[in-house]
Design a protein around this motif. Structure first.
Motif, PDB file in Angstrom:
ATOM      1  N   ALA A 147      -0.657   6.252 -11.324  1.00  0.00           N
ATOM      2  CA  ALA A 147       0.289   5.290 -10.694  1.00  0.00           C
ATOM      3  C   ALA A 147       0.653   4.038 -11.679  1.00  0.00           C
ATOM      4  O   ALA A 147       1.650   3.464 -11.597  1.00  0.00           O
ATOM      5  N   ALA A 148      -0.461   3.561 -12.207  1.00  0.00           N
ATOM      6  CA  ALA A 148      -0.418   2.471 -13.020  1.00  0.00           C
ATOM      7  C   ALA A 148       0.511   2.582 -14.332  1.00  0.00           C
ATOM      8  O   ALA A 148       1.000   1.612 -14.726  1.00  0.00           O
ATOM      9  N   ASN A 154       0.830  -4.020 -10.127  1.00  0.00           N
ATOM     10  CA  ASN A 154       1.958  -3.907 -11.065  1.00  0.00           C
ATOM     11  C   ASN A 154       2.581  -5.092 -11.366  1.00  0.00           C
ATOM     12  O   ASN A 154       3.491  -5.767 -10.418  1.00  0.00           O
ATOM     13  N   ALA A 179       3.919   4.418  -2.071  1.00  0.00           N
ATOM     14  CA  ALA A 179       4.133   6.054  -1.843  1.00  0.00           C
ATOM     15  C   ALA A 179       5.101   6.588  -2.928  1.00  0.00           C
ATOM     16  O   ALA A 179       4.958   7.762  -3.102  1.00  0.00           O
ATOM     17  N   GLY A 217      -2.764  -5.463  -1.725  1.00  0.00           N
ATOM     18  CA  GLY A 217      -2.496  -3.981  -1.664  1.00  0.00           C
ATOM     19  C   GLY A 217      -2.505  -3.279  -3.101  1.00  0.00           C
ATOM     20  O   GLY A 217      -2.319  -4.203  -4.101  1.00  0.00           O
ATOM     21  N   GLY A 218      -2.680  -2.232  -3.116  1.00  0.00           N
ATOM     22  CA  GLY A 218      -2.670  -1.226  -4.470  1.00  0.00           C
ATOM     23  C   GLY A 218      -1.520  -1.645  -5.387  1.00  0.00           C
ATOM     24  O   GLY A 218      -2.005  -1.887  -6.513  1.00  0.00           O
ATOM     25  N   ALA A 219      -0.408  -1.345  -4.777  1.00  0.00           N
ATOM     26  CA  ALA A 219       0.629  -1.603  -5.931  1.00  0.00           C
ATOM     27  C   ALA A 219       0.789  -3.060  -6.401  1.00  0.00           C
ATOM     28  O   ALA A 219       1.838  -3.231  -7.376  1.00  0.00           O
ATOM     29  N   SER A 240       3.261   3.728 -14.376  1.00  0.00           N
ATOM     30  CA  SER A 240       4.675   3.320 -13.826  1.00  0.00           C
ATOM     31  C   SER A 240       5.219   2.002 -14.416  1.00  0.00           C
ATOM     32  O   SER A 240       6.332   2.075 -14.995  1.00  0.00           O
ATOM     33  N   VAL A 290       5.554   5.776  -5.690  1.00  0.00           N
ATOM     34  CA  VAL A 290       4.954   6.035  -6.907  1.00  0.00           C
ATOM     35  C   VAL A 290       4.351   7.261  -6.910  1.00  0.00           C
ATOM     36  O   VAL A 290       4.172   8.146  -7.871  1.00  0.00           O
ATOM     37  N   GLN A 291       3.559   7.548  -5.843  1.00  0.00           N
ATOM     38  CA  GLN A 291       2.981   8.622  -5.840  1.00  0.00           C
ATOM     39  C   GLN A 291       3.766  10.075  -5.805  1.00  0.00           C
ATOM     40  O   GLN A 291       3.346  10.987  -6.314  1.00  0.00           O
ATOM     41  N   GLY A 322       0.895  -1.190   0.153  1.00  0.00           N
ATOM     42  CA  GLY A 322       0.036  -0.020  -0.092  1.00  0.00           C
ATOM     43  C   GLY A 322       0.837   1.313  -0.030  1.00  0.00           C
ATOM     44  O   GLY A 322       2.089   1.260  -0.495  1.00  0.00           O
ATOM     45  N   THR A 323       0.497   2.252   0.741  1.00  0.00           N
ATOM     46  CA  THR A 323       1.296   3.451   0.656  1.00  0.00           C
ATOM     47  C   THR A 323       2.575   3.131   1.301  1.00  0.00           C
ATOM     48  O   THR A 323       3.764   3.323   0.777  1.00  0.00           O
TER      49      THR A 323
HETATM   50  P1  ADP Z   1      -3.375   2.315   1.193  1.00  0.00           P
HETATM   51  O1  ADP Z   1      -4.301   1.329   1.915  1.00  0.00           O
HETATM   52  O2  ADP Z   1      -2.111   2.224   2.028  1.00  0.00           O
HETATM   53  O3  ADP Z   1      -4.061   3.558   1.132  1.00  0.00           O
HETATM   54  P2  ADP Z   1      -3.718   0.992  -1.252  1.00  0.00           P
HETATM   55  O4  ADP Z   1      -3.460  -0.380  -0.994  1.00  0.00           O
HETATM   56  O5  ADP Z   1      -5.004   1.527  -1.960  1.00  0.00           O
HETATM   57  O6  ADP Z   1      -2.973   2.064  -0.311  1.00  0.00           O
HETATM   58  O7  ADP Z   1      -2.525   1.276  -2.542  1.00  0.00           O
HETATM   59  C1  ADP Z   1      -2.208   2.610  -2.923  1.00  0.00           C
HETATM   60  C2  ADP Z   1      -0.759   2.882  -3.209  1.00  0.00           C
HETATM   61  O8  ADP Z   1      -0.287   2.118  -4.297  1.00  0.00           O
HETATM   62  C3  ADP Z   1      -0.415   4.173  -3.616  1.00  0.00           C
HETATM   63  O9  ADP Z   1       0.725   4.673  -3.016  1.00  0.00           O
HETATM   64  C4  ADP Z   1      -0.109   3.979  -5.013  1.00  0.00           C
HETATM   65  O10 ADP Z   1       0.649   4.979  -5.558  1.00  0.00           O
HETATM   66  C5  ADP Z   1       0.240   2.642  -5.282  1.00  0.00           C
HETATM   67  N1  ADP Z   1      -0.358   2.131  -6.423  1.00  0.00           N
HETATM   68  C6  ADP Z   1      -1.609   1.630  -6.908  1.00  0.00           C
HETATM   69  N2  ADP Z   1      -1.539   1.342  -8.024  1.00  0.00           N
HETATM   70  C7  ADP Z   1      -0.399   0.980  -8.534  1.00  0.00           C
HETATM   71  C8  ADP Z   1       0.233   0.540  -9.741  1.00  0.00           C
HETATM   72  N3  ADP Z   1      -0.335  -0.223 -10.560  1.00  0.00           N
HETATM   73  N4  ADP Z   1       1.592   0.339  -9.681  1.00  0.00           N
HETATM   74  C9  ADP Z   1       2.493   1.001  -8.773  1.00  0.00           C
HETATM   75  N5  ADP Z   1       1.909   1.543  -7.562  1.00  0.00           N
HETATM   76  C10 ADP Z   1       0.736   1.703  -7.738  1.00  0.00           C
END
Ligand code: ADP
Length: 498
Positions: A326-327, A415, A311, A410-412, A329, A313-314, A266-267
Motif C-alpha cells: 500500500a505504501a 501517505n 480500501a 488512520g493507516g492511509a 502507491s 489502495v488495497q 482507514g478501510t
Molecule cells: P482499518 O482500521 O480500517 O483496518 P487502518 O487505519 O489500519 O484501517 O488503515 C488501513 C488502510 O489504509 C488499508 O485500506 C490500506 O490500503 C491503507 N493504507 C495503509 N498504508 C497506506 C499508505 N501508505 N498509503 C495509502 N494507503 C495506505
C-alpha cells in the motif's frame, strides 16, 4: 511513600483486532499487544464475531502488554475502552453466556427489516428526530430485533429479564467486572438507533415500535465516567472511560471545541465534526450523533462516512496487481505530474455520504491511450481525497461554518502525497499527529481525565503534530479537477438496475 506512576490501559476493540495499549502520564504510548479477531461470514452479506473471542482476545492482549512491560493490574491507574460501534451482543444475565454470535456493524441481514421501517413514514421520522440516524441495517436496533426473532425463546426470555443487550463496550464491561455492571456510554448508545440523543435516554416510542424489552438495555453514562472495576488477576482496576471508536478518535485528536473536525483514513473514511452543545440536523445526508466528553457536558457531532477509502489502495494492490505494498502507491503517484484526466470512482458497494446511492458502482473515466499504471494509482489516491471533500462540503453547509484545518489519522494518512493532495483540494491545512493511535489515545485521555490524573482539558490537549500540509494549488486548477470529479461521480450513479 513513593507516588504511583500513572499508567493507563486503553482497550481498542476494533473490527479486525483487539489491542491493548499502555499510556504514561504524558499520554505517550509505552507498550502494545494485539490479537486478531476471526471474521465469520455465514451467508452473503452477513458478518459475525464470536463474543467470547472478543473478550478472550481483549483480555489476552491486556495481559500480554502488562507482562511485556513487567507490570501487573496493580500498576494501572485506570482502564479506558474504545470499541467497534453498533455491533450487537445478547447474553444471559445469569451465566454471562452469549445466546448467539455478535451481529457485526457491516452485516446486512436486517436490510428487509429496515425496508419495512422506511415504509412507515411516521416511524422513520421518529427515528430521525430522536436518534439523529437514518434507519439502516448498520445500526444495532434491527440487529437486536433479528436476534430476538431468530434465537428460540429469546423474546420471551428478554421480557422476563433473563437476557441483556449490549454493544461491544457493554459486553466487555460486563465480562471484565464479573457481571457486576451492565453499562454503556452515550456515544455507543447513540449508534443503536434506540437512544434519544436530545433527551439522553432510551427512546420508549422506538423500543415499543420495534418490540424491544427495555429491561435488557444497559444503563447509559457519559463517556468519561465510572464504569465499575475490572478484575485483572485478582486486582481491581477502575474503568473510567469509554467511547465508540470514531468518537474516541475525535476526542483523542483534541477536537473538543465546536467546529473541530477529524478524518480517519482507514478501510473507509470517517469524518466527524464537533458541533458543541448544538444538535445539528443534516440537510445533506450526514448523521447527527453524540461526541465523547470527559464530564457531564453534552456535545454533539456530525458524521459522514465514505465506504471505500484506503480500501481503494488495497484494491489496486490485490485485485489490479498494480502495487505490491500500500505504501508504494505514494512512489508511483509522484512519478507523474497529474492523473492525465483519469478519475476512479470507487463506488464498489455504492456511495455513502453525502451521495447515498446504493446503486452506484465503481467506474473509471477519462482513459486515453497514454493513461498508464502511475496515472491509475494516482487517480485511486485522489479519489480518497475527492470523496472526503464531498463530505466536508456537506458538513460545512450543515454546520454553517468553515473549517480552518482538518486533523487526520488512520493507516492511509501516512501517505504524504495523499495528505498534500487533500490539503490542495480542500484548500485548507491538514494536520497529522505524531501518534496515529488516536482511538486508543482518546480512550486513555477519557480514563485519565475521569481519574483526575489531569485537570479538564489537560489530558485531552491536542496531540503533538507530526506534519502540517498547507494548501498549494492554483484555484483554477482546483476548480477544474473538482468539476471532473463531480462529473465522474454523477455518471457512476444509479448503475445497477435494482
Ligand atoms: P482499518 O482500521 O480500517 O483496518 P487502518 O487505519 O489500519 O484501517 O488503515 C488501513 C488502510 O489504509 C488499508 O485500506 C490500506 O490500503 C491503507 N493504507 C495503509 N498504508 C497506506 C499508505 N501508505 N498509503 C495509502 N494507503 C495506505
Amino acid at each position: 511513600m513513593e507516588r504511583k506512576r500513572t499508567i493507563i490501559a486503553a482497550l481498542d476493540q476494533g473490527t479486525t483486532s483487539s489491542r491493548a495499549i499502555l499510556f504514561d502520564g504524558n499520554l505517550e504510548p509505552i507498550g502494545m499487544a494485539q490479537r486478531e479477531l476471526t471474521q465469520h461470514y455465514p451467508a452473503p452479506g452477513w458478518v459475525e464475531h464470536d463474543p467470547m473471542e472478543i473478550y478472550a482476545g481483549q483480555y489476552g492482549a491486556l495481559a500480554e502488554v502488562l507482562a511485556q512491560n513487567s507490570l501487573t493490574g496493580a500498576d494501572l491507574t485506570a482502564v479506558g475502552i474504545a470499541n467497534q460501534r453498533e455491533t450487537t451482543v445478547v447474553w444471559e444475565k445469569e451465566t454471562g453466556r452469549p445466546v448467539c454470535n455478535a451481529v457485526v456493524w457491516q452485516c446486512r441481514r436486517t436490510a428487509a427489516i429496515c425496508d419495512a421501517i422506511l415504509r412507515d413514514r411516521a416511524l422513520t421520522d421518529t427515528i430521525r428526530r430522536a436518534t439523529g440516524l437514518l434507519p439502516d441495517a448498520y445500526f444495532s436496533a434491527t440487529k437486536l430485533r433479528w436476534i430476538l426473532d431468530n434465537v428460540p425463546g429469546a423474546q420471551k426470555r428478554a421480557e422476563r429479564g433473563e437476557l441483556l443487550f449490549g454493544t461491544v463496550d457493554s459486553w466487555l464491561i460486563y465480562r471484565l467486572t464479573g457481571g457486576r455492571e451492565h453499562l454503556t456510554d452515550r456515544t455507543n448508545a447513540s449508534r443503536t438507533m434506540l437512544y434519544n440523543i436530545e433527551r439522553l435516554c432510551w427512546d420508549e416510542d422506538i423500543c415499543r415500535a420495534l418490540n424491544i424489552p427495555m429491561q435488557m438495555l444497559p444503563e447509559v453514562r457519559p463517556s468519561g465516567a465510572d464504569f465499575g472495576t475490572a478484575d485483572l488477576g485478582g486486582v481491581r482496576v477502575p474503568g473510567r472511560g469509554g467511547a465508540g471508536e470514531q468518537q474516541a478518535a475525535l476526542f483523542g485528536q483534541g477536537c473538543v471545541d465546536e467546529g473541530d473536525a477529524k478524518n480517519t483514513y482507514g478501510t473507509g473514511c470517517f469524518l466527524l465534526m464537533n458541533t458543541g452543545a448544538r444538535l445539528c440536523r443534516s440537510e445533506g445526508g450526514l448523521l447527527s450523533t453524540l461526541a465523547a466528553t470527559d464530564g457531564k457536558k453534552v456535545q454533539y457531532a456530525l458524521e459522514g462516512s465514505v465506504f471505500v477509502g484506503g480500501a481503494v489502495v488495497q484494491w489496486l494492490r490485490d485485485e489490479m496487481g498494480l502495487i505490491s505494498d500500500a505504501a508504494d502507491s505514494e512512489y508511483f503517484a509522484r512519478k507523474v505530474p497529474d492523473s492525465a484526466g483519469v478519475y476512479i470512482v470507487p463506488a464498489f458497494t455504492g456511495l455513502g455520504a453525502p451521495h447515498w446511492d446504493m446503486r452506484a458502482r465503481g467506474a473509471v473515466f477519462g482513459l486515453t491511450r497514454g493513461a498508464g499504471r502511475c496515472h491509475f494509482i494516482r487517480a485511486g489516491l485522489e479519489s480518497i481525497a475527492y470523496q472526503t471533500a464531498d463530505v466536508l462540503r456537506a458538513m460545512e453547509q450543515d454546520a454553517g461554518g468553515r473549517l480552518s484545518a482538518l486533523r487526520v489519522d488512520g493507516g492511509a494518512s501516512a501517505n504524504d502525497f495523499l495528505m498534500q493532495f487533500q490539503a490542495d483540494i480542500l484548500n485548507r491545512a491538514i494536520v497529522r499527529p505524531r501518534c496515529l493511535e488516536t482511538t486508543a489515545l482518546g480512550a486513555a485521555a477519557l480514563a485519565g481525565l475521569t481519574s483526575g490524573v489531569w485537570k479538564a482539558g489537560g489530558g485531552a490537549a491536542r496531540p503533538a503534530v507530526d506534519r502540517r500540509f498547507e494548501p498549494d494549488m492554483d484555484p483554477q486548477r482546483r476548480a477544474q479537477l473538482l468539476k471532473g470529479w463531480e462529473k465522474a461521480v454523477s455518471r457512476a450513479g444509479s448503475w445497477t438496475e435494482d
